[in-house]
Design an enzyme around this catalytic site. Structure first.
Site: not given
Length: 816
Positions: A690, A733
């Site tokens: 990511s 996140k």
């Protein structure tokens, strides 16, 4: 008068007049003597007429309906028997008791009168003989053999009856005799009286007689079995009494009595046949052992386990749907999906009742402190079921689940059976806590043992190594908890319904603190809301500046510490009746806030991009630094990066080299430059794809000397073509981005559908940009779009950029 058609070949002689004796549910057959009690006036008149005027002859036939007391000619069966009255006895109550002997079959040709008795013209019928001799002989042999067997099975009949028949010529007589002495039904006898075809009658009698013979055989088998059982019980009783006498002489009377009580209890609790057989076997062994021997102790322990675990006892789900929802809402904030699943099961259970065979098997996956275990407790309360918790953290022995075999000293069942014994019902809620923390060694793999426990198709026949009998776990509601779903073996994870619990937002933490944590600790410390005042601003400060977690455990510790500090203040100064907690008090009691947002402010800088990471304790930010140095085209990666993250960095570098011309760089710019990519907090391992677009952005900024916006964070995987692929952990996140003051987050367009599920939980001030390519990322993240602004054609190597205010933050574990 009713005219009846006549068949010349079976009618014997001319019709003659005869009185009728109607019978209820009784058929008189030829060659039989029937006692009849005559009480109705129409029947008495017929008997008196027959005795006086008709040579004692009378026509005997049955009524079609036994409910008619005064029958007419139309109420009678046409076919019957011409009989002769042998005896008449007049009883005191005016009724007659007569003996009638059937002579021959007959039928009504016409009805002549119906009062004072029924008189008819009678036609006598002869049987149609069987002209084929082999057929006659075969029917005779079959019927006689069956009749012999019937007499042998029926103790009420004498074998002398068989002496009445001479040979096949007596087949007609044999059929009627069998019909008289065998328990045929009224309908069957009436059918036989109406059949004049001897072959058809013999076949029908054979069919009826075979059925009766089969019934008698079955009855005899049952009687024999019952008799043998009675004899066995009597023999067992005699031997048992002798054994008791011997045991009394040996001083084992108490042990024998105790064994007998165990035997009765085992039968009373209705355990499975297999388990009952095991208990009986062990009890027989116990009876032969000295009570104090080690073997007796082992056998007794085994039997105790079998009779103390529940076999049929169940708790009733008495809680209503509305009350269950209220209980779950009162105990936990948020957690919409888990609550919905529990209410669904309760609704299905109430509607389908016993048709719903299997209880759900749920796995709650989420970071520490979000309330997985306490939520499982609330589920048990909402369902009205008892709960037991099994901690699987650190379990590495298969026997912990399946139990030890009885050959080992000190053997005992596994944790599942132990829990069933403790809870005493077959449908509890069993919480398998920390299922992702199990390990394996030479003693076995406990996660593999759980495959049988958590499989709805297998756990109804679960076998514990200690019990060695099948036990039904299909009614148990299993709730597993885990922090990381990836640590659970896939076959085990596939058997469970996984529900992910994400970290709480700051608003949710504030609500939880006000609704649950503060009232809980006020009660525990014997305080009231008037004595300790915590404003929303102070709570927000605690959440933002003193904690960094997905759950609320750390926040709860701070709240508990505040309560203790307030008690100290109240005890130190008796005049103080109330303590209002302020920001200054927080810093005095807890020290400098470790996560104050002012310390995290940054400025735009080249070669410094902000990424987002998912960790076991929630989301976090990931700062990626890039420096360009003189060299020979090398790529250096530091910060303890995992293999996947290293490959992401290489893919990002290859993408930038392929777009050098578009970025205003020399085609061979990398030949005399080295690129150093570093992710701080190098002691912490980091991995995952990511960070791909974040690395690409930082390298692009360092090469083009265009600063990266410090208010922008990003997460996404990069390809060699510059496409941005979706990643996981978006909620954690994005919550981390809000905590760290990020204003805009760049994510893959393919993640839009995932974010829709929780977008209402995010801070409204946070902007989410959906992109498909790195071109869009660069346009959003950099102060100028490098693909349209080529201000710096030649890149000179530079030292690391000096930031006006360095970023500070706590170490992040397990980034990916």
């Amino acid at each position: 008068m009713i005219e009846r058609p006549m068949e010349e070949n079976i009618i014997v002689g001319a019709p003659r007049y005869c009185p009728v004796l109607p019978l209820k549910n009784l058929v008189a057959l030829p060659k039989s003597i029937v006692p009849v009690v005559v009480g109705r006036e129409v029947s008495i008149a017929a008997v008196e007429y027959a005795m006086a005027h008709n040579k004692k002859e009378i026509f005997i036939t049955a009524q079609q309906s036994p409910d008619i007391d005064i029958p007419t000619g139309d109420d009678l069966y046409v076919h019957g028997t011409r009989g002769v009255i042998l005896q008449v006895v007049k009883l005191q109550n005016g009724t007659l008791k007569i003996l009638v002997e059937g002579v021959t079959r007959a039928r009504i040709a016409s009805i002549e009168q119906e009062a004072p008795f029924i008189g008819v013209m009678l036609e006598e019928l002869s049987s149609q003989e069987i002209k084929h001799a082999p057929t006659l002989k075969s029917l005779w042999k079959e019927l006689l053999g069956l009749f012999k067997e019937y007499i042998g099975l029926n103790e009420k009949l004498s074998s002398d009856l068989l002496g009445l028949f001479r040979g096949p010529e007596d087949l007609d007589f044999l059929c009627d005799t069998i019909a008289v002495h065998v328990s045929f039904t009224f309908t069957e006898k009436q059918a036989l009286i109406e059949l004049v075809d001897l072959k058809e009658r013999a076949l029908l009698v054979t069919e009826f007689l075979k059925r009766e013979v089969d019934n008698l055989r079955t009855d005899k088998t049952i009687r024999k079995r019952v008799q043998s059982q009675v004899e066995k019980h009597q023999r067992d009783y005699y031997l048992t009494e002798q054994l008791r006498a011997i045991q009394r002489e040996l001083g084992r009377d108490d042990a024998a009595q105790e064994i007998e009580e165990i035997r009765k209890k085992a039968k009373k609790i209705k355990m499975s046949a297999e388990a009952l057989e095991k208990v009986e076997s062990e009890l027989r062994r116990l009876e032969q052992m000295p009570p104090m021997s080690p073997e007796a102790a082992v056998a007794r322990n085994y039997v105790d386990w079998l009779i103390t675990i529940p076999w049929h006892e169940k708790s009733k789900d008495t809680v209503s749907l509305q009350k269950a929802e209220q209980l779950l809402d009162d105990s936990h904030a948020g957690m919409k999906k888990p609550k919905e699943r529990v209410v669904e099961f309760l609704a299905a259970r109430k509607y389908a009742k016993e048709n719903l065979k299997h209880a759900p098997i749920i796995c709650l996956v989420g970071p520490p402190g979000v309330g997985k275990t306490s939520f499982a407790q609330s589920i048990a309360e909402a369902l009205g079921r008892p709960m037991v918790r099994i901690s699987l953290g650190g379990v590495r022995d298969e026997a912990e689940i399946r139990g030890h075999r009885r050959t080992y000293i000190g053997a005992m069942p596994g944790k599942i059976i132990q829990s069933m014994k403790r809870i005493k019902v077959m449908n509890p809620v069993i919480v398998l806590d920390e299922i992702d923390k199990m390990s394996m060694d030479f003693r076995g793999d406990p996660s593999s043992a759980l495959l049988e426990v958590l499989d709805p198709e297998q756990n109804k026949n679960f076998v514990d190594h200690f019990l060695e009998v099948e036990y039904d776990l299909s009614n148990v509601m299993f709730i597993a908890t885990a922090n990381v779903g990836e640590n659970i073996p896939y076959p085990l994870l596939d058997r469970m319904e996984v529900i992910y619990l994400n970290g709480y937002t700051e608003a949710e933490k504030l609500e939880i603190a006000k609704k649950f944590l503060i009232p809980k600790h006020l009660q525990e410390h014997a305080l009231s809301s008037e004595k300790v005042v915590l404003s929303d601003l102070v709570l927000k400060s605690m959440i933002e500046d003193f904690t960094k977690e997905a759950g609320v455990r750390q926040l709860e510790r701070y709240i508990a510490k505040i309560m203790r500090k307030c008690i100290q203040v109240l005890l130190a100064n008796k005049k103080v009746k109330s303590v209002e907690v302020t920001h200054d008090m927080l810093e005095k009691w807890f020290g400098v806030p470790p996560f104050r947002r002012e310390d995290r402010k940054r400025v735009d800088a080249t070669g410094l991009a902000t990424g987002l990471a998912w960790t076991e304790v929630g989301g976090d930010v990931l700062e990626i630094e890039v420096t360009v140095l003189k060299g020979k085209g090398g790529l250096t990666l530091t910060g303890q990066l995992g293999e996947v993250m290293q490959e992401s960095a290489q893919a990002a570098m290859s993408y930038l080299r392929s777009r050098a011309k578009d970025l205003g760089l020399k085609e061979n710019f990398y030949a005399d430059l080295d690129v150093h990519v570093h992710i701080p907090e190098g002691a912490i391992p980091k991995d995952g794809p990511s960070a791909g677009i974040t690395i690409a952005t930082a390298v692009m900024s360092a090469l083009t000397q265009i600063p990266v916006k410090c208010t922008v964070a990003m997460t996404g995987e990069i390809t060699l073509r510059g496409r941005v692929l979706p990643v996981g952990g978006l909620k954690e996140k994005l919550l981390a981005a809000t905590r760290f003051g990020i204003k805009q987050v760049i994510v893959s367009k393919q993640n839009a559908k995932d974010i829709k599920e929780f977008v209402h939980e995010l801070d409204p001030s946070l902007t989410i940009a959906y992109v498909e390519t790195m071109d869009e990322v660069a346009a959003l993240a950099l102060e100028k779009n490098p693909f349209i602004a080529h201000d710096k054609k030649v890149i000179k190597p530079s030292n690391a950029d000096k930031l006006k205010k360095p970023a500070r933050g706590k170490k992040i574990k397990g980034k990916k």
